[in-house]
Design a protein around this motif. Structure first.
Motif, PDB file in Angstrom:
ATOM      1  N   MET A   1       0.854  -1.200   0.000  1.00 31.64           N
ATOM      2  CA  MET A   1       0.000   0.000   0.000  1.00 31.64           C
ATOM      3  C   MET A   1       0.883   1.241   0.000  1.00 31.64           C
ATOM      4  N   PRO A   2       0.536   2.258  -0.808  1.00 28.07           N
ATOM      5  CA  PRO A   2       1.348   3.475  -0.787  1.00 28.07           C
ATOM      6  C   PRO A   2       1.237   4.191   0.556  1.00 28.07           C
ATOM      7  N   LEU A   3       2.246   4.987   0.851  1.00 27.18           N
ATOM      8  CA  LEU A   3       2.237   5.796   2.057  1.00 27.18           C
ATOM      9  C   LEU A   3       1.760   7.206   1.712  1.00 27.18           C
ATOM     10  N   PHE A   4       1.384   7.971   2.725  1.00 26.28           N
ATOM     11  CA  PHE A   4       0.767   9.278   2.489  1.00 26.28           C
ATOM     12  C   PHE A   4       1.669  10.180   1.657  1.00 26.28           C
ATOM     13  N   HIS A   5       2.962  10.240   1.992  1.00 26.68           N
ATOM     14  CA  HIS A   5       3.855  11.151   1.281  1.00 26.68           C
ATOM     15  C   HIS A   5       4.194  10.681  -0.132  1.00 26.68           C
ATOM     16  N   HIS A   6       3.914   9.411  -0.441  1.00 20.85           N
ATOM     17  CA  HIS A   6       4.176   8.925  -1.797  1.00 20.85           C
ATOM     18  C   HIS A   6       3.335   9.670  -2.839  1.00 20.85           C
ATOM     19  N   PHE A   7       2.136  10.096  -2.460  1.00 22.71           N
ATOM     20  CA  PHE A   7       1.283  10.819  -3.405  1.00 22.71           C
ATOM     21  C   PHE A   7       1.925  12.156  -3.769  1.00 22.71           C
ATOM     22  N   PHE A   8       2.491  12.846  -2.775  1.00 18.66           N
ATOM     23  CA  PHE A   8       3.205  14.093  -3.050  1.00 18.66           C
ATOM     24  C   PHE A   8       4.430  13.830  -3.927  1.00 18.66           C
ATOM     25  N   GLU A   9       5.192  12.802  -3.602  1.00 19.22           N
ATOM     26  CA  GLU A   9       6.393  12.495  -4.381  1.00 19.22           C
ATOM     27  C   GLU A   9       6.047  12.202  -5.844  1.00 19.22           C
ATOM     28  N   ASN A  10       4.943  11.502  -6.057  1.00 20.36           N
ATOM     29  CA  ASN A  10       4.530  11.201  -7.434  1.00 20.36           C
ATOM     30  C   ASN A  10       4.161  12.484  -8.181  1.00 20.36           C
ATOM     31  N   ASN A  11       3.478  13.402  -7.500  1.00 21.06           N
ATOM     32  CA  ASN A  11       3.120  14.675  -8.140  1.00 21.06           C
ATOM     33  C   ASN A  11       4.358  15.511  -8.441  1.00 21.06           C
ATOM     34  N   ALA A  12       5.374  15.411  -7.566  1.00 19.68           N
ATOM     35  CA  ALA A  12       6.621  16.145  -7.812  1.00 19.68           C
ATOM     36  C   ALA A  12       7.330  15.607  -9.046  1.00 19.68           C
ATOM     37  N   ARG A  13       7.203  14.301  -9.311  1.00 23.04           N
ATOM     38  CA  ARG A  13       7.793  13.732 -10.518  1.00 23.04           C
ATOM     39  C   ARG A  13       7.011  14.137 -11.765  1.00 23.04           C
ATOM     40  N   LEU A  14       5.682  14.180 -11.632  1.00 19.65           N
ATOM     41  CA  LEU A  14       4.836  14.474 -12.789  1.00 19.65           C
ATOM     42  C   LEU A  14       4.846  15.949 -13.171  1.00 19.65           C
ATOM     43  N   THR A  15       4.827  16.823 -12.163  1.00 17.17           N
ATOM     44  CA  THR A  15       4.739  18.272 -12.436  1.00 17.17           C
ATOM     45  C   THR A  15       5.785  19.014 -11.593  1.00 17.17           C
ATOM     46  N   PRO A  16       7.060  18.789 -11.863  1.00 15.44           N
ATOM     47  CA  PRO A  16       8.109  19.361 -10.999  1.00 15.44           C
ATOM     48  C   PRO A  16       8.100  20.885 -10.951  1.00 15.44           C
ATOM     49  N   GLY A  17       7.735  21.537 -12.056  1.00 13.95           N
ATOM     50  CA  GLY A  17       7.799  22.998 -12.085  1.00 13.95           C
ATOM     51  C   GLY A  17       6.546  23.693 -11.608  1.00 13.95           C
ATOM     52  N   LYS A  18       5.540  22.942 -11.217  1.00 12.13           N
ATOM     53  CA  LYS A  18       4.281  23.533 -10.767  1.00 12.13           C
ATOM     54  C   LYS A  18       4.421  24.062  -9.344  1.00 12.13           C
ATOM     55  N   SER A  19       3.674  25.105  -9.017  1.00  7.90           N
ATOM     56  CA  SER A  19       3.682  25.638  -7.655  1.00  7.90           C
ATOM     57  C   SER A  19       2.958  24.675  -6.726  1.00  7.90           C
ATOM     58  N   ALA A  20       3.679  24.161  -5.749  1.00  4.82           N
ATOM     59  CA  ALA A  20       3.071  23.325  -4.718  1.00  4.82           C
ATOM     60  C   ALA A  20       2.496  24.195  -3.611  1.00  4.82           C
TER      61      ALA A  20
END
Length: 512
Positions: A1-20
């Motif tokens: 099962m993924p961990l909570f922070h894995h969702f953030f890490e995946n978004n950082a890979r997909l949209t690195p230049g986007k404002s978090a």
């Protein structure tokens, strides 16, 4: 099962230049935040922090604070955030209660003394090194000193069932309780709320949050979870224009706010309706919304959805009222979320079947807390076990009623009720009555000791800006027309503002 922070890490890979993040107008990209979080994780490992260790966070909101929260999750340690307005004694209580090994803070005040008193092994201070004393244990300097070997060390394996965070309740006593959650709880809670709000990666969410409560953590972390942008203002808004200017500047699509901000928006000028094409919804929780204010916002922003919610630290979110129902059921907090079971019981813990009969609300869900930290007796008392088809139900301590259509209505905290002679007084009902008066902007009702009656209700009222000539007698007559005699306040005191808790809710503390 993924961990909570894995969702953030995946978004950082997909949209690195986007404002978090956008904190007070300053943008932080996803890749920048992820790099900082990974570096802080490596630094904590170098400092000897292990899985299950508690890392205390005591700081005003900042990108470094949010990166630190994520960094703690990455190594399987436990976040324990303290509100940045707490004084030294409250800070010490929570540091001692959690047995924290490390403190991450933006304060530099006698670190050696604090470390000794709280038995801390490490203190690291946020902020630019040039803004800190030369001897300050700077987080930035410590991160700069990391070697490639430090940064390349593999992160420890994490058991998803173990705790991730301790969220302290605001509580009515000096020593609040620490609510313990883990990855499955945080994922289930976030997913459930995101689902009914309809959030997507295009959402830009505004809040006035810290990481010192579960409400603040989810307000900030949920946009990172679904790939959106979290906009955080560190200072509370003083008027509707303060809120609306941020919405316009950042093209905010959703607001996650406590009712005091909602009350401000009820006084917005009509000119804003044409200037806010981006805003999609307003979600409010923590205290009941006043129907009059709901109507005012709907008139000013007819295309904006309003979500009224009920939740608590021990169970994040219990119910919500769909925007399509708010006109017909303006006083309701809706129905339980999917997967949440809610039972109203009488004083004998028997379920109440009849509509509109008041009792205590018990709730069960996949995201109930694990326990109260180091409070086994409190934990046992908080639950009713093996009943109503579930392993356990949490006793909310809140009185509710359910109407014939299944909609829930908050009545008051069990502790809020007081006796006037032999009659029970519900301060929340008096507040709703006074809030229906067009001159009343905000109100809190408190019990005042009385020799003959035991206690009597006193109303503390903030008037609308253009209604300052409203008299106490006019408000008392309004109550007399709508309430039983024992519920009518003995006095109405006019105030410029009402006190708020550290998290931003209106409170009666200091008014009694």
């Amino acid at each position: 099962m993924p961990l909570f922070h894995h969702f953030f890490e995946n978004n950082a890979r997909l949209t690195p230049g986007k404002s978090a993040l956008v904190i007070d107008g300053v943008h932080t990209r996803y890749d920048t935040l992820e790099k900082r979080a990974t570096s802080i994780a490596a630094l904590l490992i170098k400092c000897g922090v292990k899985r299950g260790d508690r890392v205390a966070l005591y700081s005003r909101i900042s990108a470094d604070l949010i990166a630190a929260f994520l960094g703690v999750l990455k190594i399987g340690a436990i976040t324990a955030a303290t509100h940045p307005t707490y004084n030294r004694s409250k800070l010490l209580y929570q540091l001692e209660h959690t047995d924290a090994r490390v403190l991450l803070t933006d304060r530099y005040e006698d670190p050696e003394v604090l470390a000794s008193a709280a038995k801390l092994e490490t203190i690291l201070v946020f902020g630019a090194p040039q803004d800190l004393p030369a001897d300050a244990p700077s987080l930035a300097k410590a991160l700069e000193a990391l070697t490639p070997d430090d940064l390349e060390k593999p992160l420890p394996a994490i058991d998803e069932r173990l705790p991730t965070s301790i969220f302290y309740t605001s509580g009515s006593t000096f020593n609040p309780k620490g609510v313990v959650v883990n990855h499955p709880i945080m994922i289930a809670a976030a997913t459930s709320v995101i689902d009914y709000l309809g959030n997507t990666a295009s959402d830009v969410i505004l809040s006035y949050s810290t990481l010192a409560s579960d409400y603040g953590v989810y307000n900030i972390m949920m946009p990172l979870f679904f790939g959106g942008t979290a906009v955080i203002e560190s200072q509370p808004a003083n008027c509707a224009d303060d809120v609306l200017e941020v919405i316009r500047r950042e093209q905010v699509t959703g607001l996650h706010v406590f009712p005091p901000v909602f009350f401000l928006l009820a006084s917005m000028g009509e000119h804003w309706q044409r200037q806010l094409p981006s805003i999609r919804y307003i979600s409010s929780s923590g205290q009941p919304l006043y129907p009059r204010h709901i109507q005012q916002i709907r008139q000013a922003l007819p295309n904006v959805d309003i979500f009224s919610n009920y939740g608590l630290t021990e169970c994040k979110r219990v119910s919500y009222l769909p925007p399509t129902d708010i006109a017909q059921y303006p006083g309701s907090v809706g129905k339980p979320l999917k997967g949440v079971q809610a039972v109203i019981v009488n004083e004998h813990d028997e379920p109440i079947i009849e509509p509109d009969v008041v009792g205590e609300l018990l709730v069960s869900s996949d995201y109930l807390m694990l326990e109260y930290w180091k409070m086994p007796e409190e934990t046992t008392r908080a639950f009713k076990y093996n009943c109503f088809g579930r392993d356990r139900y949490y006793r909310t301590g809140d009185f509710f009623r359910r109407d014939a259509h299944g909609y829930l209505y908050y009545v008051c905290r069990k502790d809020d009720l007081f006796a006037r002679n032999l009659w029970k007084v519900n301060p929340r009902e008096i507040e709703q009555c006074l809030a229906s008066h067009p001159s009343v902007a905000q109100v809190v009702v408190v019990p005042v000791a009385d020799e003959s009656a035991g206690f009597v209700p006193k109303a503390c009222v903030v008037l609308e800006a253009d209604c300052q000539d409203t008299t106490e007698q006019a408000l008392l007559e309004h109550c007399q027309a709508l309430l039983d005699w024992h519920m009518v306040p003995t006095q109405c005191v006019f105030m410029d503002t009402l006190p708020k808790t550290d998290s931003g809710k209106i409170t009666a503390k200091g008014l009694i």
